[in-house]
Design a protein around this motif. Structure first.
Motif, PDB file in Angstrom:
ATOM      1  N   ASN A 154       0.835  -1.199   0.000  1.00 16.51           N
ATOM      2  CA  ASN A 154       0.000   0.000   0.000  1.00 16.51           C
ATOM      3  C   ASN A 154       0.875   1.256   0.000  1.00 16.51           C
ATOM      4  O   ASN A 154       0.612   2.210  -0.731  1.00 16.51           O
ATOM      5  CB  ASN A 154      -0.925  -0.021   1.217  1.00 16.51           C
ATOM      6  N   HIS A 155       1.925   1.238   0.810  1.00 19.54           N
ATOM      7  CA  HIS A 155       2.838   2.377   0.865  1.00 19.54           C
ATOM      8  C   HIS A 155       3.531   2.575  -0.490  1.00 19.54           C
ATOM      9  O   HIS A 155       3.636   3.707  -0.984  1.00 19.54           O
ATOM     10  CB  HIS A 155       3.879   2.168   1.968  1.00 19.54           C
ATOM     11  N   ALA A 156       3.978   1.477  -1.090  1.00 21.43           N
ATOM     12  CA  ALA A 156       4.639   1.567  -2.402  1.00 21.43           C
ATOM     13  C   ALA A 156       3.659   2.077  -3.461  1.00 21.43           C
ATOM     14  O   ALA A 156       4.022   2.914  -4.299  1.00 21.43           O
ATOM     15  CB  ALA A 156       5.194   0.202  -2.804  1.00 21.43           C
ATOM     16  N   LEU A 157       2.425   1.588  -3.421  1.00 22.60           N
ATOM     17  CA  LEU A 157       1.415   2.042  -4.380  1.00 22.60           C
ATOM     18  C   LEU A 157       1.104   3.525  -4.192  1.00 22.60           C
ATOM     19  O   LEU A 157       0.968   4.274  -5.159  1.00 22.60           O
ATOM     20  CB  LEU A 157       0.130   1.224  -4.246  1.00 22.60           C
ATOM     21  N   ARG A 158       0.992   3.942  -2.934  1.00 14.39           N
ATOM     22  CA  ARG A 158       0.716   5.348  -2.646  1.00 14.39           C
ATOM     23  C   ARG A 158       1.856   6.222  -3.164  1.00 14.39           C
ATOM     24  O   ARG A 158       1.632   7.276  -3.768  1.00 14.39           O
ATOM     25  CB  ARG A 158       0.519   5.558  -1.147  1.00 14.39           C
ATOM     26  N   ASP A 185       1.530   8.997  -6.037  1.00 14.98           N
ATOM     27  CA  ASP A 185       1.964  10.379  -5.831  1.00 14.98           C
ATOM     28  C   ASP A 185       2.903  10.818  -6.954  1.00 14.98           C
ATOM     29  O   ASP A 185       2.784  11.928  -7.477  1.00 14.98           O
ATOM     30  CB  ASP A 185       2.653  10.541  -4.469  1.00 14.98           C
ATOM     31  N   ASP A 186       3.827   9.920  -7.339  1.00 18.23           N
ATOM     32  CA  ASP A 186       4.745  10.229  -8.441  1.00 18.23           C
ATOM     33  C   ASP A 186       3.978  10.421  -9.745  1.00 18.23           C
ATOM     34  O   ASP A 186       4.269  11.336 -10.516  1.00 18.23           O
ATOM     35  CB  ASP A 186       5.781   9.112  -8.617  1.00 18.23           C
ATOM     36  N   ALA A 187       2.990   9.553  -9.994  1.00 20.72           N
ATOM     37  CA  ALA A 187       2.194   9.649 -11.225  1.00 20.72           C
ATOM     38  C   ALA A 187       1.395  10.951 -11.248  1.00 20.72           C
ATOM     39  O   ALA A 187       1.305  11.619 -12.285  1.00 20.72           O
ATOM     40  CB  ALA A 187       1.263   8.442 -11.341  1.00 20.72           C
ATOM     41  N   ILE A 188       0.821  11.332 -10.102  1.00 20.36           N
ATOM     42  CA  ILE A 188       0.054  12.583 -10.022  1.00 20.36           C
ATOM     43  C   ILE A 188       0.968  13.776 -10.267  1.00 20.36           C
ATOM     44  O   ILE A 188       0.608  14.708 -10.996  1.00 20.36           O
ATOM     45  CB  ILE A 188      -0.661  12.696  -8.657  1.00 20.36           C
ATOM     46  N   GLU A 189       2.157  13.750  -9.686  1.00 22.39           N
ATOM     47  CA  GLU A 189       3.104  14.849  -9.881  1.00 22.39           C
ATOM     48  C   GLU A 189       3.510  14.954 -11.349  1.00 22.39           C
ATOM     49  O   GLU A 189       3.532  16.051 -11.925  1.00 22.39           O
ATOM     50  CB  GLU A 189       4.337  14.639  -9.005  1.00 22.39           C
ATOM     51  N   LEU A 190       3.792  13.821 -11.971  1.00 23.99           N
ATOM     52  CA  LEU A 190       4.177  13.812 -13.386  1.00 23.99           C
ATOM     53  C   LEU A 190       3.030  14.301 -14.265  1.00 23.99           C
ATOM     54  O   LEU A 190       3.231  15.109 -15.174  1.00 23.99           O
ATOM     55  CB  LEU A 190       4.603  12.400 -13.808  1.00 23.99           C
ATOM     56  N   ALA A 191       1.818  13.838 -13.970  1.00 23.26           N
ATOM     57  CA  ALA A 191       0.646  14.273 -14.738  1.00 23.26           C
ATOM     58  C   ALA A 191       0.438  15.781 -14.577  1.00 23.26           C
ATOM     59  O   ALA A 191       0.134  16.478 -15.551  1.00 23.26           O
ATOM     60  CB  ALA A 191      -0.592  13.505 -14.290  1.00 23.26           C
ATOM     61  N   SER A 192       0.615  16.285 -13.374  1.00 23.72           N
ATOM     62  CA  SER A 192       0.464  17.727 -13.131  1.00 23.72           C
ATOM     63  C   SER A 192       1.487  18.521 -13.935  1.00 23.72           C
ATOM     64  O   SER A 192       1.161  19.557 -14.517  1.00 23.72           O
ATOM     65  CB  SER A 192       0.633  18.045 -11.645  1.00 23.72           C
ATOM     66  N   GLU A 193       2.726  18.032 -13.967  1.00 22.70           N
ATOM     67  CA  GLU A 193       3.765  18.711 -14.742  1.00 22.70           C
ATOM     68  C   GLU A 193       3.421  18.688 -16.230  1.00 22.70           C
ATOM     69  O   GLU A 193       3.591  19.692 -16.928  1.00 22.70           O
ATOM     70  CB  GLU A 193       5.123  18.054 -14.503  1.00 22.70           C
ATOM     71  N   ASN A 194       2.932  17.539 -16.716  1.00 19.57           N
ATOM     72  CA  ASN A 194       2.561  17.427 -18.125  1.00 19.57           C
ATOM     73  C   ASN A 194       1.413  18.357 -18.467  1.00 19.57           C
ATOM     74  O   ASN A 194       1.419  19.015 -19.510  1.00 19.57           O
ATOM     75  CB  ASN A 194       2.179  15.983 -18.473  1.00 19.57           C
ATOM     76  N   ILE A 195       0.414  18.423 -17.597  1.00 24.64           N
ATOM     77  CA  ILE A 195      -0.734  19.305 -17.829  1.00 24.64           C
ATOM     78  C   ILE A 195      -0.270  20.760 -17.843  1.00 24.64           C
ATOM     79  O   ILE A 195      -0.671  21.544 -18.710  1.00 24.64           O
ATOM     80  CB  ILE A 195      -1.827  19.066 -16.760  1.00 24.64           C
ATOM     81  N   ALA A 196       0.588  21.120 -16.904  1.00 20.74           N
ATOM     82  CA  ALA A 196       1.098  22.495 -16.852  1.00 20.74           C
ATOM     83  C   ALA A 196       1.856  22.816 -18.141  1.00 20.74           C
ATOM     84  O   ALA A 196       1.688  23.895 -18.722  1.00 20.74           O
ATOM     85  CB  ALA A 196       1.995  22.684 -15.632  1.00 20.74           C
TER      86      ALA A 196
END
Length: 125
Positions: free
Chosen positions: A50-54, A58-69
């Motif tokens: 669960n910790h590894a998935l979280r 978090d990494d995927a959300i950060e990357l997606a946010s950077e891509n969207i920006a």
């Protein structure tokens, strides 16, 4: 001696009975402990996953946010370029409009002058 031996036999039988029950109880307790230990280990493994998935999420959300920006910054830059071009075209159209208005006023003046000249010629006739 016979009574002592007989009593010793009874006590020995009771001890053996208690040893058997104790061994059975210990075996049952050991089995319960092993089951509980497996459940705890499973829970710990699930918590680690669960910790590894979280962390991955978090990494995927950060990357997606950077891509969207990045995408929005690129779109904004393109829109700004288009706005500048539209503004230049608009300025050119305003200049053309002013030139046409000046020509129209000049033509109206020429027509007015010719009409007045024509009226003057008619009055002379």
């Amino acid at each position: 001696i016979g009574e002592i031996t007989d009593e010793n036999c009874k006590l020995l039988a009771k001890c053996e009975n208690l040893e058997g029950r104790l061994a059975s109880s210990n075996s049952s307790s050991l089995q319960s402990f092993q089951d509980l230990s497996r459940e705890v280990n499973c829970t710990l493994d699930m918590q680690a996953e669960n910790h590894a998935l979280r962390h991955s999420m978090d990494d995927a959300i950060e990357l997606a946010s950077e891509n969207i920006a990045y995408i929005y910054e690129e779109k904004l830059a393109n829109l700004n370029k288009e706005l500048i071009q539209v503004s230049l075209v608009n300025d050119d159209l305003l200049r053309q409009n002013e030139n046409l208005r000046a020509k129209l006023e000049e033509t109206e003046g020429d027509i007015h002058q010719k009409v007045m000249s024509f009226k003057g010629e008619r009055m002379e006739i």
